[in-house]
Design a protein around this motif. Sequence first.
Motif, PDB file in Angstrom:
ATOM      1  N   PHE A 127       0.829  -1.213   0.000  1.00 58.93           N
ATOM      2  CA  PHE A 127       0.000   0.000   0.000  1.00 58.93           C
ATOM      3  C   PHE A 127       0.861   1.261   0.000  1.00 58.93           C
ATOM      4  CE2 PHE A 127      -3.318  -2.803   2.111  1.00 58.93           C
ATOM      5  CZ  PHE A 127      -4.067  -2.932   0.952  1.00 58.93           C
ATOM      6  N   LEU A 128       2.005   1.212   0.665  1.00 61.47           N
ATOM      7  CA  LEU A 128       2.923   2.347   0.668  1.00 61.47           C
ATOM      8  C   LEU A 128       3.392   2.655  -0.748  1.00 61.47           C
ATOM      9  CD1 LEU A 128       4.801   4.400   2.076  1.00 61.47           C
ATOM     10  CD2 LEU A 128       6.446   2.532   2.340  1.00 61.47           C
ATOM     11  N   SER A 146       0.642   4.360  -2.586  1.00 62.14           N
ATOM     12  CA  SER A 146       0.446   5.759  -2.184  1.00 62.14           C
ATOM     13  C   SER A 146       1.508   6.666  -2.795  1.00 62.14           C
ATOM     14  CB  SER A 146       0.415   5.895  -0.665  1.00 62.14           C
ATOM     15  OG  SER A 146       1.683   5.712  -0.101  1.00 62.14           O
ATOM     16  N   CYS A 147       2.734   6.165  -2.923  1.00 61.92           N
ATOM     17  CA  CYS A 147       3.798   6.957  -3.553  1.00 61.92           C
ATOM     18  C   CYS A 147       3.543   7.114  -5.051  1.00 61.92           C
ATOM     19  CB  CYS A 147       5.154   6.310  -3.303  1.00 61.92           C
ATOM     20  SG  CYS A 147       5.707   6.371  -1.589  1.00 61.92           S
ATOM     21  N   ARG A 187       0.689   7.238  -6.518  1.00 67.00           N
ATOM     22  CA  ARG A 187      -0.493   8.062  -6.762  1.00 67.00           C
ATOM     23  C   ARG A 187      -0.449   9.428  -6.074  1.00 67.00           C
ATOM     24  NH1 ARG A 187      -1.650   2.902  -7.344  1.00 67.00           N
ATOM     25  NH2 ARG A 187      -3.204   2.236  -8.834  1.00 67.00           N
ATOM     26  N   ASP A 188       0.683   9.736  -5.439  1.00 65.98           N
ATOM     27  CA  ASP A 188       0.833  11.014  -4.750  1.00 65.98           C
ATOM     28  C   ASP A 188      -0.315  11.215  -3.755  1.00 65.98           C
ATOM     29  OD1 ASP A 188       2.125  13.384  -4.145  1.00 65.98           O
ATOM     30  OD2 ASP A 188       1.124  14.520  -5.717  1.00 65.98           O
ATOM     31  N   ALA A 189      -0.571  10.196  -2.942  1.00 64.45           N
ATOM     32  CA  ALA A 189      -1.717  10.176  -2.034  1.00 64.45           C
ATOM     33  C   ALA A 189      -1.261  10.323  -0.581  1.00 64.45           C
ATOM     34  CB  ALA A 189      -2.509   8.886  -2.237  1.00 64.45           C
ATOM     35  N   TYR A 190      -0.947  11.543  -0.185  1.00 64.20           N
ATOM     36  CA  TYR A 190      -0.456  11.783   1.166  1.00 64.20           C
ATOM     37  C   TYR A 190      -1.464  11.422   2.259  1.00 64.20           C
ATOM     38  CZ  TYR A 190       1.773  14.062   5.137  1.00 64.20           C
ATOM     39  OH  TYR A 190       2.332  14.325   6.352  1.00 64.20           O
ATOM     40  N   PHE A 236      -3.656   9.094   2.264  1.00 67.61           N
ATOM     41  CA  PHE A 236      -3.632   7.637   2.345  1.00 67.61           C
ATOM     42  C   PHE A 236      -2.354   7.165   3.033  1.00 67.61           C
ATOM     43  CE2 PHE A 236      -2.916   3.406   0.238  1.00 67.61           C
ATOM     44  CZ  PHE A 236      -3.945   2.744   0.885  1.00 67.61           C
ATOM     45  N   PHE A 237      -1.233   7.792   2.715  1.00 65.65           N
ATOM     46  CA  PHE A 237       0.048   7.500   3.355  1.00 65.65           C
ATOM     47  C   PHE A 237      -0.072   7.651   4.876  1.00 65.65           C
ATOM     48  CE2 PHE A 237       4.031   9.345   5.022  1.00 65.65           C
ATOM     49  CZ  PHE A 237       4.955   8.377   4.667  1.00 65.65           C
ATOM     50  N   GLN A 261      -2.816   7.551   6.708  1.00 68.21           N
ATOM     51  CA  GLN A 261      -3.713   6.524   7.236  1.00 68.21           C
ATOM     52  C   GLN A 261      -2.983   5.186   7.365  1.00 68.21           C
ATOM     53  OE1 GLN A 261      -6.973   6.666   4.499  1.00 68.21           O
ATOM     54  NE2 GLN A 261      -8.057   8.235   5.674  1.00 68.21           N
ATOM     55  N   LEU A 262      -2.158   4.878   6.393  1.00 70.95           N
ATOM     56  CA  LEU A 262      -1.381   3.630   6.445  1.00 70.95           C
ATOM     57  C   LEU A 262      -0.472   3.585   7.667  1.00 70.95           C
ATOM     58  CD1 LEU A 262      -0.199   3.151   2.757  1.00 70.95           C
ATOM     59  CD2 LEU A 262      -1.804   1.711   4.030  1.00 70.95           C
TER      60      LEU A 262
END
Length: 114
Positions: free
Chosen positions: A45-46, A49-50, A52-55, A57-58, A60-61
């Motif tokens: 998942f990490l 997130s990298c 998709r540039d999804a901070y 989500f990062f 939350q992980l």
Amino acid sequence: EGDLVGVKGVLMLLTKGNLKEANEVFDGFVESYETRTPILNFTQFLLLSCERDAYPFFQQLITKYEPSIQRDPQFKTHLDKIAQVFFRVNPSQQNNFLGDMLKSFLGGGAQNTQ
């Protein structure tokens, strides 16, 4: 504990901004596991997130997988650096999860635009 060795390699590549090789390393070592450990799930998942540039989500992980992350004391340092490299987050911003979530809902984004 073998899963920690592979994850550490992925995290170190990500701290250098090398997402392609991090994915390759992850794919290579994860094949040897019949069952997925929580830290392997976190790592997969990490990487997403990298990509998709999804901070948010990062963040939350990190919260969800905190017990797994704590298995290695260096992981937190690596994750702080990954946040800086991939999400352009200053170290002082990394602990502002609630504020970032509110900004993203209001359309302000969660990233530093400097």
